[in-house]
Design a protein around this motif. Sequence first.
Motif, PDB file in Angstrom:
ATOM      1  N   LYS A 105       1.738   9.248  -6.054  1.00  0.00           N
ATOM      2  CA  LYS A 105       1.675  10.776  -5.799  1.00  0.00           C
ATOM      3  C   LYS A 105       2.959  11.172  -6.608  1.00  0.00           C
ATOM      4  O   LYS A 105       2.524  11.867  -6.857  1.00  0.00           O
ATOM      5  N   GLU A 112       1.078   4.052  -3.432  1.00  0.00           N
ATOM      6  CA  GLU A 112       0.455   5.304  -2.981  1.00  0.00           C
ATOM      7  C   GLU A 112       2.074   6.241  -2.999  1.00  0.00           C
ATOM      8  O   GLU A 112       1.688   7.102  -3.625  1.00  0.00           O
ATOM      9  N   THR A 113       2.600   5.718  -2.556  1.00  0.00           N
ATOM     10  CA  THR A 113       4.273   6.799  -3.364  1.00  0.00           C
ATOM     11  C   THR A 113       4.434   6.865  -4.452  1.00  0.00           C
ATOM     12  O   THR A 113       4.544   8.062  -5.219  1.00  0.00           O
ATOM     13  N   CYS A 169      -7.492   5.548  -8.537  1.00  0.00           N
ATOM     14  CA  CYS A 169      -7.474   3.990  -9.034  1.00  0.00           C
ATOM     15  C   CYS A 169      -8.245   3.331  -9.245  1.00  0.00           C
ATOM     16  O   CYS A 169      -9.719   3.501  -8.298  1.00  0.00           O
ATOM     17  N   GLU A 192      -4.163  10.306  -9.221  1.00  0.00           N
ATOM     18  CA  GLU A 192      -5.576  10.841  -8.075  1.00  0.00           C
ATOM     19  C   GLU A 192      -6.656   9.524  -7.279  1.00  0.00           C
ATOM     20  O   GLU A 192      -7.412   9.015  -6.492  1.00  0.00           O
ATOM     21  N   ASP A 250       0.591  -1.513  -0.147  1.00  0.00           N
ATOM     22  CA  ASP A 250       0.152   0.424   0.161  1.00  0.00           C
ATOM     23  C   ASP A 250       0.551   1.169   0.111  1.00  0.00           C
ATOM     24  O   ASP A 250       0.304   2.529  -0.846  1.00  0.00           O
ATOM     25  N   GLU A 251       1.979   0.996   0.999  1.00  0.00           N
ATOM     26  CA  GLU A 251       2.179   2.704   1.365  1.00  0.00           C
ATOM     27  C   GLU A 251       3.244   2.494  -0.395  1.00  0.00           C
ATOM     28  O   GLU A 251       3.426   3.882  -1.132  1.00  0.00           O
TER      29      GLU A 251
END
Length: 94
Positions: A86, A82-83, A93, A91, A78-79
Amino acid sequence: MNYCNDIKAYFRREERYEGLQLVYGVKSELKDVILNVVEETKKETGLIPMIFGNISKDHPEKEAIYLEFNDSYDREGDEFFETVLKKLGIEKCS
């Protein structure tokens, strides 16, 4: 960077599997942009997803890069995802 209109992102999760598909046009410099962002994120997070790409059989004008974590028990992908999103300015999915 804002590639929201140029790259479509698709997220998938099943039990311990997490995957992100980034779809873009075949004749595009976006492949290099995506791979550079992935490399930066690997260095920052210390996480290393499986990475592969292909051309869509249904849409030959599109190519995709897949990022996968096959044993993501703690959802560490997830991290990472998200990175990446970003940094690409994506913004939302599907």
